[in-house]
Design a protein around this motif. Structure first.
Motif, PDB file in Angstrom:
ATOM      1  N   VAL A   1       0.833  -1.208   0.000  1.00 11.38           N
ATOM      2  CA  VAL A   1       0.000   0.000   0.000  1.00 11.38           C
ATOM      3  C   VAL A   1       0.865   1.254   0.000  1.00 11.38           C
ATOM      4  N   VAL A   2       1.923   1.272   0.827  1.00 10.93           N
ATOM      5  CA  VAL A   2       2.796   2.446   0.898  1.00 10.93           C
ATOM      6  C   VAL A   2       3.520   2.664  -0.426  1.00 10.93           C
ATOM      7  N   ALA A   3       4.127   1.605  -0.979  1.00  8.49           N
ATOM      8  CA  ALA A   3       4.915   1.761  -2.209  1.00  8.49           C
ATOM      9  C   ALA A   3       4.033   2.182  -3.383  1.00  8.49           C
ATOM     10  N   LEU A   4       2.943   1.451  -3.606  1.00  9.47           N
ATOM     11  CA  LEU A   4       2.073   1.787  -4.738  1.00  9.47           C
ATOM     12  C   LEU A   4       1.337   3.100  -4.484  1.00  9.47           C
ATOM     13  N   GLY A   5       1.025   3.393  -3.214  1.00 10.66           N
ATOM     14  CA  GLY A   5       0.372   4.666  -2.899  1.00 10.66           C
ATOM     15  C   GLY A   5       1.262   5.851  -3.204  1.00 10.66           C
ATOM     16  N   LEU A   6       2.571   5.743  -2.874  1.00 12.89           N
ATOM     17  CA  LEU A   6       3.501   6.838  -3.181  1.00 12.89           C
ATOM     18  C   LEU A   6       3.637   7.043  -4.689  1.00 12.89           C
ATOM     19  N   VAL A   7       3.673   5.940  -5.439  1.00 18.66           N
ATOM     20  CA  VAL A   7       3.734   6.057  -6.902  1.00 18.66           C
ATOM     21  C   VAL A   7       2.493   6.768  -7.425  1.00 18.66           C
ATOM     22  N   ALA A   8       1.306   6.347  -6.962  1.00 16.04           N
ATOM     23  CA  ALA A   8       0.057   6.960  -7.425  1.00 16.04           C
ATOM     24  C   ALA A   8      -0.006   8.436  -7.050  1.00 16.04           C
ATOM     25  N   LEU A   9       0.466   8.763  -5.834  1.00 16.37           N
ATOM     26  CA  LEU A   9       0.378  10.145  -5.362  1.00 16.37           C
ATOM     27  C   LEU A   9       1.326  11.071  -6.109  1.00 16.37           C
ATOM     28  N   TYR A  10       2.620  10.686  -6.158  1.00 16.18           N
ATOM     29  CA  TYR A  10       3.627  11.615  -6.671  1.00 16.18           C
ATOM     30  C   TYR A  10       3.913  11.483  -8.156  1.00 16.18           C
ATOM     31  N   ARG A  11       3.536  10.377  -8.774  1.00 14.81           N
ATOM     32  CA  ARG A  11       3.733  10.251 -10.221  1.00 14.81           C
ATOM     33  C   ARG A  11       2.490  10.643 -11.008  1.00 14.81           C
ATOM     34  N   PHE A  12       1.330  10.645 -10.346  1.00 17.24           N
ATOM     35  CA  PHE A  12       0.084  10.908 -11.075  1.00 17.24           C
ATOM     36  C   PHE A  12      -0.745  12.022 -10.435  1.00 17.24           C
ATOM     37  N   ALA A  13      -1.111  11.875  -9.149  1.00 17.69           N
ATOM     38  CA  ALA A  13      -2.031  12.831  -8.535  1.00 17.69           C
ATOM     39  C   ALA A  13      -1.422  14.226  -8.415  1.00 17.69           C
ATOM     40  N   VAL A  14      -0.221  14.328  -7.820  1.00 14.73           N
ATOM     41  CA  VAL A  14       0.395  15.647  -7.626  1.00 14.73           C
ATOM     42  C   VAL A  14       0.689  16.347  -8.956  1.00 14.73           C
ATOM     43  N   PRO A  15       1.286  15.657  -9.965  1.00 10.80           N
ATOM     44  CA  PRO A  15       1.489  16.339 -11.249  1.00 10.80           C
ATOM     45  C   PRO A  15       0.178  16.828 -11.883  1.00 10.80           C
ATOM     46  N   LEU A  16      -0.907  16.068 -11.702  1.00  9.47           N
ATOM     47  CA  LEU A  16      -2.195  16.506 -12.245  1.00  9.47           C
ATOM     48  C   LEU A  16      -2.658  17.790 -11.564  1.00  9.47           C
ATOM     49  N   VAL A  17      -2.514  17.839 -10.236  1.00 12.22           N
ATOM     50  CA  VAL A  17      -2.901  19.047  -9.498  1.00 12.22           C
ATOM     51  C   VAL A  17      -2.045  20.233  -9.929  1.00 12.22           C
ATOM     52  N   VAL A  18      -0.728  20.022 -10.050  1.00 16.61           N
ATOM     53  CA  VAL A  18       0.179  21.102 -10.468  1.00 16.61           C
ATOM     54  C   VAL A  18      -0.209  21.623 -11.851  1.00 16.61           C
ATOM     55  N   THR A  19      -0.497  20.700 -12.749  1.00 13.48           N
ATOM     56  CA  THR A  19      -0.848  21.083 -14.118  1.00 13.48           C
ATOM     57  C   THR A  19      -2.137  21.884 -14.158  1.00 13.48           C
ATOM     58  N   LEU A  20      -3.146  21.444 -13.420  1.00 13.05           N
ATOM     59  CA  LEU A  20      -4.429  22.151 -13.419  1.00 13.05           C
ATOM     60  C   LEU A  20      -4.318  23.502 -12.716  1.00 13.05           C
ATOM     61  N   ARG A  21      -3.501  23.566 -11.667  1.00 17.32           N
ATOM     62  CA  ARG A  21      -3.384  24.805 -10.896  1.00 17.32           C
ATOM     63  C   ARG A  21      -2.654  25.890 -11.670  1.00 17.32           C
ATOM     64  N   HIS A  22      -1.587  25.510 -12.370  1.00 18.16           N
ATOM     65  CA  HIS A  22      -0.718  26.535 -12.978  1.00 18.16           C
ATOM     66  C   HIS A  22      -1.009  26.787 -14.459  1.00 18.16           C
ATOM     67  N   ARG A  23      -1.732  25.899 -15.114  1.00 18.00           N
ATOM     68  CA  ARG A  23      -2.203  26.132 -16.493  1.00 18.00           C
ATOM     69  C   ARG A  23      -1.077  26.612 -17.408  1.00 18.00           C
ATOM     70  N   ILE A  24      -0.062  25.804 -17.532  1.00 21.06           N
ATOM     71  CA  ILE A  24       1.125  26.185 -18.308  1.00 21.06           C
ATOM     72  C   ILE A  24       0.850  26.012 -19.805  1.00 21.06           C
ATOM     73  N   ARG A  25       1.273  26.972 -20.579  1.00 26.03           N
ATOM     74  CA  ARG A  25       1.116  26.945 -22.040  1.00 26.03           C
ATOM     75  C   ARG A  25       2.421  27.383 -22.699  1.00 26.03           C
ATOM     76  N   VAL A  26       2.636  26.927 -23.922  1.00 21.85           N
ATOM     77  CA  VAL A  26       3.774  27.393 -24.723  1.00 21.85           C
ATOM     78  C   VAL A  26       3.457  28.782 -25.263  1.00 21.85           C
TER      79      VAL A  26
END
Length: 484
Positions: free
Chosen positions: A233-258
């Motif tokens: 649970v800890v290992a797969l949870g950390l992968v899900a949190l920091y490889r998927f959930a956090v980057p999604l939040v960062v992307t939606l929050r900052h709305r980066i464009r070229v």
């Protein structure tokens, strides 16, 4: 030769013209603070390392404490128990590998993401050997105990529902490890290697039923079962949190464009980005992000690229050299393209400093984190020295900006232009070798400095080797590698 850097033929980025922040504390006090911070990071690193190996010891200890683990009978029993121990240690280290690759902020602050991934890769072969030993020893052990032989025992084991999944997981892990061997990876396109590497997650998941159905080893209601479920649970949870959930939040929050793609040299472009509250990303000069550009030709390829300038409130910039088909497509990005970001990552920053002086060495596109680090560091006149290296004038990426930053902070800046020496292995040119140029001649305070090196791996390894021979302590050498 060594000379004052000449301006490069492109316009400086706007952030290069701003005045550096004034130093906030005397040099000796800053050095003492850095040493204290370095000691804390080293202690934290030691604790995390001990915890990783202790987790494997706990797994074995729980098995030894379980009923029946000491009831060893004959050669078959010894082989079986050895196979069980190999499997327990291997599985625990696989989960450690997942945590190291999960881009956990704590690990990045302590080790740096590049070091975490290096350790992750170093565990691949030992884990594979342990998994192979697990399967072979159990088969031999069961076959010896029953008198059926290894071939008949293998056929018998496949009649157990979870064993085929275990073999599938082993096969997937074997493919991942083989694809990571340098000689193999060199011939694989990055996209293919990345997809293959994702099979490691599938390997862990398909082997889970085998782990949880391993009879008395992980019986219902045992502490072992609780330990392993928690570890998964800890290992797969950390992968899900920091490889998927956090980057999604960062992307939606900052709305980066070229905003624009600016050619600055043949095969090199700066990608200018806009976004919301980009200064709140917490980027330190020298860090990198993992970028994904959502266009039809680039969405499936993630790019680990350093920031080439410290982000402002609504602007950021990365500078990319064409190293393959994936990075070449970035030159054709259109304004308005949406961007996803994982990060920032890396300890190639002023945070990692422990010495009173700073030595920066960059070659080719390795200038990008060095330029950003110089921009983001509080410096007094004479505190830092920079050496820029390029094969010819076409490789003087961002040199003008770096020269302006150096002038604004009283930093000494040198340039070395020309092909590397052929008479012997060296990071310098043939002419500079004849003149007796060394790291110590370029950086007179090298032994009182933190050394930051970024460039092609073979070249930067030579710089680091000379620094070690000169007596620079290992904890003061900070190396970031780029492909050749």
């Amino acid at each position: 030769m060594i000379d004052t850097a000449r301006p490069a033929a492109h316009e400086p980025h706007p952030t290069a013209r701003r005045s550096p922040r004034p130093p906030t504390e005397p040099l000796p006090a800053a050095a003492r603070r850095r040493r204290r911070d370095g000691c804390r990071r080293a202690a934290a690193g030691d604790l995390l390392g001990v915890a990783a190996w202790a987790s494997a010891a706990v797994a074995v200890a729980l098995w030894l404490a379980s009923p029946g683990s000491h009831a060893v009978s004959g050669l078959g029993g010894w082989l079986t128990d050895a196979g069980i121990v190999a499997g327990l240690v291997a599985t625990d280290l696989v989960l450690v590998m997942l945590v190291l690759a999960a881009r956990v902020p704590l690990l990045d602050r302590v080790f740096g993401q590049d070091t975490a991934i290096a350790v992750h890769r170093s565990l691949g072969k030992p884990v594979l050997y342990l998994l192979l030993a697990h399967g072979a020893l159990l088969t031999l052990g069961y076959g010896t105990a029953s008198g059926s032989g290894p071939v008949a025992e293998t056929v018998s084991l496949f009649s157990t529902p979870d064993v085929p999944l275990a073999y599938l997981g082993l096969g997937l892990f074997l493919v991942v490890v083989v694809s990571s061997v340098v000689a193999v990876r060199r011939h694989l396109p990055y996209e293919v290697w990345h997809v293959v590497h994702l099979l490691s997650y599938a390997a862990v998941l398909v082997a889970l039923p085998h782990m949880l159905s391993a009879g008395s080893v992980l019986g219902q209601g045992t502490w072992q079962r609780v330990y392993w479920i928690a570890a998964y649970v800890v290992a797969l949870g950390l992968v899900a949190l920091y490889r998927f959930a956090v980057p999604l939040v960062v992307t939606l929050r900052h709305r980066i464009r070229v905003v624009a793609v600016e050619p600055i040299a043949p095969g090199v472009v700066s990608v200018h980005l806009s976004g919301r509250d980009l200064d709140r990303l917490g980027v330190r000069g020298g860090q990198y992000g993992v970028w994904r550009f959502w266009s039809a030709t680039t969405w499936w390829h993630a790019h680990p690229v350093s920031f080439s300038a410290v982000p402002g409130t609504d602007r950021a910039r990365i500078t990319v050299r064409e190293l393959g088909a994936g990075s070449a497509r970035l030159a054709r990005l259109r304004p308005g393209t949406a961007v996803s970001l994982e990060g920032p990552y890396g300890l190639f920053t002023d945070v990692a400093r422990t010495a009173p002086y700073l030595a920066l060495v960059a070659s080719g596109i390795g200038i990008t984190p060095v330029r950003a680090l110089l921009e983001d560091t509080d410096l007094r006149p004479g505190e830092a020295t920079v050496l820029l290296r390029g094969t010819d004038a076409s490789q003087q990426y961002l040199w003008q900006e770096t020269a302006e930053l150096a002038a604004a902070t009283g930093t000494t800046l040198y340039a070395m232009v020309g092909h590397r020496a052929r008479s012997r292995a060296s990071w310098a040119t043939e002419e500079d070798l004849r003149r007796g140029v060394t790291l110590l001649s370029v950086f007179p305070r090298l032994l009182e400095s933190d050394l930051y090196v970024c460039g092609p791996q073979a070249w930067s390894d030579l710089v680091v080797r000379e620094a070690r021979l000169a007596g620079v302590p290992e904890h003061r050498i900070h190396q970031e590698r780029f492909g050749s």
